[in-house]
Write a protein that holds these residues in place. Sequence first.
Motif, PDB file in Angstrom:
ATOM      1  N   UNK A1102      44.525  10.116  43.918  1.00  0.00           N
ATOM      2  CA  UNK A1102      43.666   9.262  44.733  1.00  0.00           C
ATOM      3  C   UNK A1102      42.926   8.276  43.838  1.00  0.00           C
ATOM      4  N   UNK A1103      42.760   7.081  44.347  1.00  0.00           N
ATOM      5  CA  UNK A1103      41.947   6.056  43.700  1.00  0.00           C
ATOM      6  C   UNK A1103      40.774   5.754  44.619  1.00  0.00           C
ATOM      7  N   UNK A1104      39.574   5.800  44.064  1.00  0.00           N
ATOM      8  CA  UNK A1104      38.364   5.544  44.859  1.00  0.00           C
ATOM      9  C   UNK A1104      37.624   4.349  44.274  1.00  0.00           C
ATOM     10  N   UNK A1105      37.141   3.472  45.139  1.00  0.00           N
ATOM     11  CA  UNK A1105      36.368   2.292  44.733  1.00  0.00           C
ATOM     12  C   UNK A1105      34.956   2.447  45.264  1.00  0.00           C
ATOM     13  N   UNK A1106      33.962   2.295  44.349  1.00  0.00           N
ATOM     14  CA  UNK A1106      32.552   2.516  44.690  1.00  0.00           C
ATOM     15  C   UNK A1106      31.763   1.223  44.498  1.00  0.00           C
ATOM     16  N   UNK A1107      30.814   0.990  45.389  1.00  0.00           N
ATOM     17  CA  UNK A1107      29.878  -0.124  45.255  1.00  0.00           C
ATOM     18  C   UNK A1107      28.754   0.312  44.320  1.00  0.00           C
ATOM     19  N   UNK A1108      28.575  -0.368  43.178  1.00  0.00           N
ATOM     20  CA  UNK A1108      27.582   0.070  42.192  1.00  0.00           C
ATOM     21  C   UNK A1108      26.159  -0.290  42.577  1.00  0.00           C
ATOM     22  N   UNK A1109      25.977  -1.097  43.633  1.00  0.00           N
ATOM     23  CA  UNK A1109      24.620  -1.355  44.089  1.00  0.00           C
ATOM     24  C   UNK A1109      24.083  -0.171  44.886  1.00  0.00           C
ATOM     25  N   UNK A1110      24.944   0.400  45.722  1.00  0.00           N
ATOM     26  CA  UNK A1110      24.514   1.512  46.565  1.00  0.00           C
ATOM     27  C   UNK A1110      25.209   2.815  46.220  1.00  0.00           C
ATOM     28  N   UNK A1111      26.281   2.729  45.432  1.00  0.00           N
ATOM     29  CA  UNK A1111      27.146   3.859  45.101  1.00  0.00           C
ATOM     30  C   UNK A1111      27.671   4.547  46.357  1.00  0.00           C
ATOM     31  N   UNK A1112      27.972   3.702  47.324  1.00  0.00           N
ATOM     32  CA  UNK A1112      28.694   4.180  48.486  1.00  0.00           C
ATOM     33  C   UNK A1112      30.187   3.960  48.262  1.00  0.00           C
TER      34      UNK A1112
END
Length: 1606
Positions: A1102-1112
């Motif tokens: 699995x590859x996961x992409x996270x928003x580093x502003x909210x870490x959602x």
Amino acid sequence: MGVLGAVTRARGHRHPYLNIFKHFRVEEWKRSAREGDVAALKDTRLKGTVYRIRSSTPASSYLQLPRTGTQTLGLVGRYLYLLFRPMPHKHFVVHLDVTTKENQVVRISFSTLFKEFKSTATWLQFPFICGAAKSSPSRRLVGAAPGDVRWTCLVLDLHSILSLYLNRRYSHLKSIRLCSNLLVKNLCTSDLVFDPAVRYGAQQAGLACHGVAPMPRDMAFPVPEGQKWHDLYDYIRYGCSWPCSDPWRLHDLPVPGGRQDGERCLRNDGSRQTWGSSGDILVTPTPDLHPALSVVCLFQRLLPDPILKLRMIIGFGGCSTKWALWTRNNAAVVYPCHAVIVALQIQTGEQRFFLGHTDKVSALAFNGSSTLLASAQAGPLSVLRLWDFPTGSCLSVFKTHIHSLLSLSFSYSGAILCGVGKDGHGKTMVVVWNTAQVTRGGEVAVLAKAHTDVDIQALKIAFFDDTRMVSCGRDNVRLWRVRDGELRSCPIKLGEYHSLEFTDLAFAEGHTAEREPQDRALFVCSKSGHVLEVDYKNVCMRSARRLLPARPDGLYQVLLVLGFSGPGIAINSISISSTFCATGSEDGYLRLWPLDFSAVVLEAEHEAPVSSVCISPDSCKVLCTTAAGNVGYLAIQSRDYNTLMRSHEDSILAFSVEGTWKRMATVSQDSTIRVWDLVSMQQLYDFTAAEEMPCAVAFHPAQQILACGFDSGMVRTFSLAASDLLVEHKQHRTVITGLTFSPDGNFMFSSCLQGTLALYSCMAQKSRVLRVLGNVVARDTGSIPDALVVSGDSRLLAFVGPSQYVVTVMEACSLDELLRVDISILDLNGTAMDSAVRVCFAPVPRGELLVSTSSNKILVLDAKTGRLVREVSPVHKLSCSSLALSKDGRYLLTAGDRVIKVWDYQMCSLSQVYIGHSEPVRQVAFTPDQRHVISIGDAIFLWDFLALPVERSPADTCVLACTLFLKRVLNVPDWATLLELILSQCVFFLQSFLLPPAGSEVLKLKAVIGYNGNGRGNMVYDLSNHWLGHAEEISTLAVSHDGQVLASASGQTNGDSHCQICIWNVQDGVCTANLFHHETQVQAMAFSRDDRFLITLGDDQTIALWNTYTYELVLSTCISEPVHDVAFSPLSHRELACVGKGAVMFWLLEEQGADVKLKVHRASAPNMLGPVELTSLCYDADTLLYSGTNSGQICVWDTETNCCLMTWEADEGEIGVLVCRRNRLVSGSNTKRIRLWAVAAVQELKLKGLDTRSSSVLLENEITLDGTIVSAAFDDSLEMGIVGTTAGTLWYINWTESMSIRLISGHKNKVTEVCFSPDETHCATCGEDGSVRIWSLGSMELVVQFQVAQSTHVAAGYSDGTIRVFSVSRTEMELKMHPHAAALTAVAYSTDGEMILSGGKDGLVAVSSLRTGMTIRVLTDHKGSPITVLQCTRKQYHDFGVEGGELWLATSSDRRVSVWASDWLKDKCELLDWLSFPAPAGPEVSGLISLPPSLAAFCPWEHGTLVYVGFGMQKEALFYSLRKKQVVEKISLPYFATSLSLSPAARFIAVGFGERLLRLLRCPASEAQDYTGHDDTVHFCRFAPSGRRLVTASHSAVLLWELRGG
């Protein structure tokens, strides 16, 4: 007597209270006054008389006490009680005039007419917000009172209100004026807290101890039977604190959060309880508490109070540089620094401050005993202050009626003070004051004053007669005398010297009256170099001498003047002792002379003219000040000159603080750049710009580089290490207004008055320009220190521009505009356009931008959207000139006009104000450690910040300090450069640890020996901290490009179905987020180029992409085949690639609003490679991608076409690491080789469109290491770096010298034994990997490789049954013995060091001689069960009834312990005791997979006792007495122990468990302390001989702990 008599009685009858209306008989109107419609009415509800005051305008009708303004009530009660009811739908005003201890009258007013709180030095205005009844739908009404407003009891703490808002001391209540429209029942004062809800009776006694009393009957509101007081009336207490010290009354009250609008008001909203504070009125019903508690008011304030304490001021003078005085004890000097008077201890450097002046101090004077200090303030109306010097308290303040007071002189007794200045017409004025009564509380009176046309530069009172004075000036020397209230003078006959300009004078003798005045010698000096000796009795001149320039032989000419003319050396100051004279002259020399001026005895040269000299009372030192702002003294006996203070000569424009080397740089209008040491505050460097003025300055955050902007538009960077100019930038044409570095040190920014903004790259030491934008910063804003601000994560740049009404936010690395906020439209109610003045970022997690405006507000904006979060108003009387937020985001600093304010950032209604500057404060900021605050303007003020920062983790870093021995081993000419390029401190995430218990930890983790080679990409550098947070082994790490964020991934913990990813803030070491998504181990992570996204790659495909502003989680996708590595493109945050089975997948990230999608293109590996796995990848700086395979090839891909350009055979095994920098590539493989490739030709051939072949790539270098390469980190040029291997080793690689140095070398397999050297300077470890390693406990370095230890030996047992003895000094084996046929499991030295005891796996115990190498005895008692422990200790020779000086034990895994007494010299070894401990039938009974070991140790603090742990009926530690032959104590344990050690110094037992837990027990049995953090079974623990250290081991990791308490 009238009112005066009433005042006397009021003072005498203020206990317990004074009914004001009754005492002053208001109904008679003799001692009170009324105006307009004021009438007495009978109120049936209150059953008494009330006074109605009404009119159409509040000021036209009022009731006033006392009758006239010249009289005073003189009521000294602390609390004022007002029982009143506002008239419905009307406004009212109440004025209270109070007198302070300083005899200043302050008016306190509250009214429904006031819309906001306002304050001046003499007036406080509070808005009063009326509330409706409880049943009314309108609970809070602004303006006129509602229709159902209730009767109210208002209590004002006058003492606290004056103290908080004006820093004044309350004396008494002077007058009261009650203005319409309101009904008043009564007024009273008291020092008691009255509770209107409490009646007389049983409750009174219980409340008396708390300082609460029931309201007196004639003051109380009637309460019908069965009803409650708070249901009928309102109670408001403002500025009141709970009068008792019981903590529960404050802490148990349910106090809600305060208002956020920043108002200070009196509010009544109909609730049971209304609380008053410095900024808020809080409403809190407390039905469950005693009724008395429901009305207690908490006095809210910013804590601690004070939050700032002035520590040091760098500065001198301001108005004049000629005032500096010795104290009588010769230990301190006193001098002015602008508006502050400083007393400096010359030995310690401590400063004491006298604060109170509001303008620059123009003159100082001491009395003879240094107990009384006089100071004069410059300005149109000079103010004089008299201070009690020992205590620092101000005794008196009075106006001098002199526009500019230039000189002061005290009589020796302190009874007379004389001053000289100019009146309003510019005429010289001399005033003499009587100060004899000031120390006893009396007033200062004018004895005499006179106007004169002559010029006066200095005036001194004769020490032998308080009524006589001497003055000198241009063309005159005069004698003065006070007689019959008149001040008269007569000139001294000067003859031919009458036209000289005289500068100073001094009497010749000390302060005794043994001789007649006419015998006194008086010396006067002049600008022409003359020194005149004056005959005081005959009012004429005795002799004249003149100081002339030096002759060619270097000697000065001092001549008895006989008509000589020519230029002399101007003398500015003179001081006389009984034996010598000191002069300070314009040529910069301090000179000492004998009294006959025959020759110079001693001299000291300065860089600027000497302003004043002063001989100390003991005649051993001479104080000296210069026109350049320096203060120092000459020690006569040692002939040493000591500089006490250096300072700028003009206003300071800007400063910058650097935290690593603790330095501060300042720039000033005196055209100098100065660098100061923050610890000692001493000046380190001084740069002068001849034809330019520096106006902005900034420190590089990581390097010793200083950037400075000038008024010419030039930006220069300097190397402080080399004291050299690095580079000049000419991007600007006018004054530099802003200059700053990004926190990560990668970029620098500058702006100028024309609005130009420049971006520089600071990757190299010499910065280079990346981008220049015109007309983006607001023009003509003036030079401001913080015009450009960068966010803490180095992502965002903010400034005011392109106009003064707009704030712009840009991407810092590219200057691409992200946000523009128009400030002028945010205030919808304002009548004038608001403009932005300053900007400041909040700490990164908050995501806020602060903007100060011209309307004295601070706007808090969302840094991403520009949305207004909140506003603070008003901040200062004038606009805010500087603002700064603490690192922890709790406190805000603002500067405006000449004051500093500290705010609670969460509750901006709470603040504290600090004075001291005499000019506008230009900049204020926290130091990096948040322990101090620095403010600049007229001088540099260093304040102690007394609020403790948010507590960080108490665990120390587990980093092995490789920089120490790198510096020692490597011959690096520029260590600072190496430190910048390689590592400021290598941070090796060796294992995962948890924090010990908070509070009273006894153990403190100091260091870890080992590197986890099981992970991949799990080593980073260029950080400076180590943090604990994972419960499982860390598999991989990733650092954001700005170096502010670190991501770490570990496996699943017990009970969790997903792996843990921790997000760390690098600056403060706080874990800001925990991410859970992958079900299997995370094997790779990467941040995007702009750090907006984090990509994580799991073994579960699995590859996961996270928003580093909210870490959602933005998106997650599953790939059909295994993927091994992932990386973002350095050119775009939208492009990334990953490698897996036979292909590279190129991903494109598409954003459509909030939606993010990933598009993929799969590019297969060339067919010629066959079925391969692509195992690693890295981008170069352009459009090339390199990937490694499991068969040793490297492929080069064009990221524009997603095609493979070429391949070459790079190695013979799997390539797991690739690093590319500047046309060079490093590859690491499982063949243990790391190789350096030159790949410049690949890019060139691609650009030319030519075919690329493997011959285009050149192998530059190759180094073989000790294991598979799993991690690598290099500098930008790939010349040096750090490499990690599966052998648990970290290597320093230097390609230039083809050198590899082992930095960290932990054991590859399980550690089996650790022992300390007797002096505890070293420890030895051995492991199943067959190695023995010696470590220095001071630095935790591997001694045998990097340094030579003292002569010592280490014995190690091996699996082949041998014992080998090593010499540490020669790093070689000295002796090999073979006493066993089976593997050794335990080994120990005898207490005399002559024998080695060894135990084997077969249960045999052998005793071998170190001298002969022979085995002298074999014991078979434990045969068949492996020996687990051997321990030796000393005993008395005949103790226990057996001979021998040594006691030793052997423990075997079958739970048996044998205790022996021996004398090896006599070949005696006798069994003393045999112990066998019971246990269940097998481990399966207790649910164990395998049996825990049997362990025993002698108890150091109980002679003849041993401690045993092991598998048994209970989980416990047993204390067995060899004397009593029985178990004497049992300590319960949570699990079966796997390791045991007893401290030889204190009563501590360390026990390790298979559950990765370490327990510390104190004996006798007390509360245990548990320490987690091991990644495996704690199979070994041992105290050092001193008991101050403890070593534990879990698998291959060795942890070193220090004992801090106990």
